[in-house]
Design a protein around this motif. Structure first.
Motif, short mmCIF file in Angstrom:
data_model
loop_
_atom_site.label_atom_id
_atom_site.label_comp_id
_atom_site.label_asym_id
_atom_site.label_seq_id
_atom_site.Cartn_x
_atom_site.Cartn_y
_atom_site.Cartn_z
N TYR B 73 15.66 3.75 -6.59
CA TYR B 73 14.81 3.76 -5.55
C TYR B 73 14.43 5.30 -4.21
N HIS B 80 5.95 7.89 -3.41
CA HIS B 80 4.90 7.03 -2.98
C HIS B 80 4.14 7.67 -1.75
N GLY B 143 12.58 11.43 1.06
CA GLY B 143 11.76 10.88 2.32
C GLY B 143 10.96 11.92 1.89
N TRP B 144 9.88 11.68 2.70
CA TRP B 144 8.23 12.57 2.02
C TRP B 144 8.27 13.61 3.67
N TYR B 388 12.73 -1.00 10.06
CA TYR B 388 11.14 -1.74 8.49
C TYR B 388 9.55 -2.09 9.41
N HIS B 395 2.00 1.35 7.84
CA HIS B 395 1.09 1.00 7.33
C HIS B 395 -0.27 0.31 7.41
N ARG B 455 14.74 0.73 7.44
CA ARG B 455 14.03 1.43 6.19
C ARG B 455 14.59 2.02 4.98
N ARG B 456 14.26 2.68 4.18
CA ARG B 456 15.02 3.53 2.82
C ARG B 456 16.26 3.01 2.51
#
Ligand code: HEM
Lengths: 196, 635
Positions: B73, B80, B143-144, B388, B395, B455-456
């Motif tokens: 995950y 992603h 994470g990005w 979230y 997004h 998140r995550r």
């Protein structure tokens, strides 16, 4: 009207010159970020700067190095001015002098590292990491510059450049001046700032 | 000029047409072929990252799901994010820029055609590089934005983070070269008469974005350089134990990362400012205000990075400053939105697919902007950070701000690229499916975020009130994916059966619509002369072009020629001789791949060999070309 612009001498700088200017801008930003990181860590450091047990950086050799590199911009400028008037000998002499001074700088940098490494290594602490990363990044730029100067010299011997065709000289001169100027900023950060 | 008077256009054909075959395929420098490659590759990365997102959504659809475990995950959400930001959004817009900027300014190629090919190959190579660890469970997984200390060697051993660090350094080579190329192309290669205040707004946006990249990207590259020196060679920058500071990474990352949001958003806005007037059948209201807002957004974007860090404990006064800058940046965005609305209201809008996607963008983006203004309030931000709610917000901004405009551009410009129209019915259906799916997927995340879902997380227990929101989200994500699939079907149908588009299917105002679809390799048979910001609506000027083509005036048919003009006024200045096909860009990209592989795998000999070969390739690249010998521009 514009049916034969080919014949006129261009009024504005070439695309190659703009390209190099932008490359220099992004490299300058890179050095700015490195130096900002230096001061960021310095002002968040708990102890002294340089940390306990590490002497202040020594100024004599470093000032000499910076002066040598700055001086190398003069023959570069003369070389460029020379070829603009069609003087190929002056081009080659200027390039050779700049190359010599640049190589001298790198030699001195090697001596400097040999001495510094006795008390400070990049792995010692954040101070050491910053010192070697900043001076190392700069030295790498000088080395690349030397390779470019050698290329110019080679092409100059083959008679590639003339009064109206020396974009490569102009463009590499721009890069070289940037690298020599950057050495003053590196010097001020790494050698002078710990003393204030 | 008189010497070439016989059939100049045939001469253009023969000197610009590239022969077929594998070597030419690798060696092409045509900005249109490279642009299409960018678009196809970036879209492929979009599909990959979209599939990753679907896996995430399936995993989260119900509590305690067991489809993927935490290790996978972590890699999936990191890939992603990294893919969407770095390998899709920016390169996709670079693809449109590559294809259309030269056409919109009346040039025959980018300023540095070989550098352009090089940028593409590096983009492809670095994208594959970033993914190379996935089969070995060694893909980036923190994470990005890859915060240390988690991303340091101590807490994430293995190559995962090194694929990220070196991969992004590698990609930066491509992005920087691309940005420089765009700037010089736009400053120097505009058609005579296209002074800076007549430039299409999309070109303004690409110009601003490219400048922002030139100054922002070094911060990300420095961050990754320091990270890899620390991870691989024991340097200290981020570990407090040896005088480092983990916050340094956050600053360096967001000094890049926030402008990057605008780097993604501005070309998208440029697309909107291009499409709105065409489909309103009138010039944009407030051209100058929109152009200036574009530039101002690019500049202000540098002033707001700290708002990503309100939760980390910084001095109040500096937080106040950055909060003010975050609010200020809403003003130029507001100016642009009002200019679009005014243009739509004062024109006669035609609701075709491109405009639908634009309107979808405006709606979604305004919602994202509203939640964005909420973040500028420091106390609110501290409450919902890392929930979230944040995933929903970005997004709305990124999907709204980038994906809808990109799909608008796809429907608008594809007929120019392929010569065939898309189906309006499929186009409208795919828009509504995407729009509904998007809102269904992301609106519930606001709710689950406010209810405290972080998140995550790879899963969650039942009974926290998050179940319904998550299930809806997953259903929405699949509806969205179906909408995107419909677009792909539409494109495939159009390639085979779409009706011919002709030169100008929409009645566009910029120069790309003045030439056939798809364009000939030399783009313009004659250098166009421009007298307004809407050259293709100036019928008399375009007829004059056709007459000059017939009389071989300004056709420039001696090899690959294009006209250089002055930076501000766009006055004819020089004739440039552009390079033709060359394998060196491809070879240089290969040698740099060897260099980066050596760095990644701790193989100094391999890295050195790569570096030396790269220098050799550079020398080969700059060897004088035969046709240079009697030219001014010899290297
Ligand atoms: C195609 C539809 C998309 C879906 C269904 C989707 C879904 C998701 C989900 C569920 C997460 C949260 C993962 C987690 O925190 O556990 C996420 C994270 C993220 N998404 Fe998307 N996404 C989509 C499109 C996009 C697009 C178009 C972009 C950017 C252009 C984007 C950028 C990101 C980023 C940057 C993250 C954060 C990754 C991280 O936490 O490091 N996504 N996405």
């Amino acid at each position: 009207m514009v049916s034969s612009p080919v014949l006129s001498v261009p009024r504005s700088a070439s695309t190659a010159w703009w390209g190099m200017l932008l490359l220099v801008a992004t490299e300058a930003a890179l050095f700015a970020v490195l130096i900002a990181s230096y001061f960021y860590l310095r002002f968040h450091a708990d102890g002294g700067w340089p940390p306990e047990g590490i002497g202040d950086p020594k100024l004599v050799r470093a000032s000499l190095m910076t002066s040598v590199l700055l001086a190398s911009s003069v023959p570069m400028a003369l070389a460029e001015a020379g070829i603009a008037r069609g003087d190929r000998r002056r081009l080659r002499a200027g390039l050779a002098a700049s190359f010599g001074l640049g190589a001298l700088f790198l030699g001195l940098q090697a001596l400097e590292y040999r001495e510094q490494l006795r008390e400070l290594r990049p792995q010692t602490d954040a101070y050491g990491s910053l010192v070697y990363t900043i001076t190392g990044a700069h030295a790498a730029h000088v080395a690349l510059g030397l390779a470019l100067l050698a290329w110019l010299q080679l092409r100059a011997w083959l008679g590639a450049y003339g009064p109206r065709r020396h974009v490569a000289v102009q463009v590499i001169a721009l890069y070289w001046h940037f690298v020599t100027l950057a050495s003053t900023v590196v010097f001020a950060t790494v050698y002078l700032s710990p003393r204030v | 000029m008189a010497a070439i008077a016989e059939q100049p256009v045939e001469r253009l054909e023969s000197s610009w047409e590239e022969p077929g075959g594998l070597v030419t395929w690798l060696a092409t420098v045509d900005h249109k072929r490279i642009g299409v490659r960018y678009l196809v590759t970036a879209f492929a990365f979009f599909v990959v990252a979209g599939v990753e997102a679907l896996v995430l959504r399936v995993q989260l659809a119900v509590p305690r799901n067991g489809l993927v475990g935490p290790a996978l995950y972590d890699q999936l959400f990191t890939l992603h994010g990294v893919t969407m930001i770095f390998l899709f959004a920016t390169p996709m817009l670079a693809g449109f820029g590559n294809f259309f900027v030269p056409l919109m300014i009346g040039a025959r190629d980018m300023a540095f055609p070989r550098l352009n090919a090089f940028s593409y190959w590096i983009f492809l190579a670095s994208g594959l590089f970033i993914y190379a660890g996935l089969p070995f469970s060694a893909a980036p997984n923190d994470g990005w934005f890859n915060y240390v200390p988690l991303a340091s060697a101590e807490y994430t051993p293995g190559l995962n983070i090194d694929f990220y660090g070196f991969g992004l350094l590698f990609l930066a080579v491509s992005t920087t070269a691309g940005a420089v190329n765009f700037i010089v192309t736009i400053l120097k290669l505009r058609a005579p008469g296209m002074s800076i205040n007549r430039m299409p707004l999309f070109v303004w946006a690409v110009l601003t974005t490219s400048f922002a990249l030139v100054f922002a990207l070094p911060s990300l590259s420095t961050a990754n350089l320091l990270l890899e020196l620390e991870r691989k060679h024991g340097f200290h920058f981020f570990d407090a134990g040896a005088g480092g500071d983990a916050l340094l990474w956050q600053h360096l990352f967001w000094i890049f990362g926030h402008p990057d949001v605008y780097i993604i958003f501005l070309p998208a806005v440029g697309i909107v400012s291009t499409i709105v007037p065409v489909f309103s059948r009138r010039p944009i209201v407030g051209y100058t205000a929109v152009a200036l807002s574009t530039v101002l957004t690019g500049i202000l974007g540098f002033g707001v990075w700290v708002h990503h860090m309100f939760a980390v404990g910084l001095p109040q006064i500096s937080m106040g400053f950055f909060a003010a800058a975050s609010l200020l940046i809403a003003i130029p965005s507001g100016v642009q939105v009002f200019a679009w609305i005014a243009t739509l209201l004062r024109g006669r809008p035609v609701l075709q697919t491109p405009l639908l996607f634009v309107l979808g963008f405006v709606v979604v983006f305004v919602v994202g902007g509203l939640t964005g203004v909420m973040f500028a309030s420091v106390p609110f931000d501290q409450q919902i950070t890392d929930s979230y709610f944040v995933v929903a917000h970005f997004h709305y901004v990124l999907f709204g701000g980038a994906v809808f405009p990109i799909f608008a551009a796809l429907h608008f410009w594809l007929p120019k690229i392929t010569g065939r129209l898309l189906s309006e019915r499929l186009g409208k259906a795919s828009f509504w499916l995407m729009f509904a799916g998007f809102n269904l997927a992301f609106f519930p995340m606001h709710v689950s975020g406010l209810l405290g879902m972080p998140r995550r997380v790879y899963t969650y227990p039942a009974g926290l009130g998050w179940d319904a929101a998550n299930l809806l989200s997953t259903v929405g994500a699949f509806a969205l994916a179906l909408g995107i699939l419909l677009v792909v079907v539409n494109v495939a149908w159009s390639r085979k059966r779409g009706p011919w588009a002709g030169a100008d299917p929409w009645g566009g105002d910029s120069l790309e619509w003045a030439i056939p679809s798809p364009p000939r390799p030399y783009n313009f048979p004659v250098v166009p002369l421009v007298r307004s910001a809407h050259p293709n609506w100036d019928r008399a000027d375009r007829e004059e072009d056709a007459r000059r083509a017939g009389q071989a005036e300004l056709v420039l048919a001696e090899g690959h020629q294009t006209l250089a003009t002055t930076v501000l006024d766009g006055e004819a200045d020089d004739v440039l001789h552009m390079p033709e096909e060359s394998l060196w860009p491809f070879v240089l990209a290969l040698t740099l791949s060897v260099l980066f592989a050596g760095l990644l795998l701790d193989l100094p000999l391999v890295a050195t060999a790569g570096g030396v070969m790269a220098l050799g390739a550079l020398a080969g690249w700059h060897l004088p070309r035969a046709e240079d010998e009697d030219e001014d521009e010899a290297w």
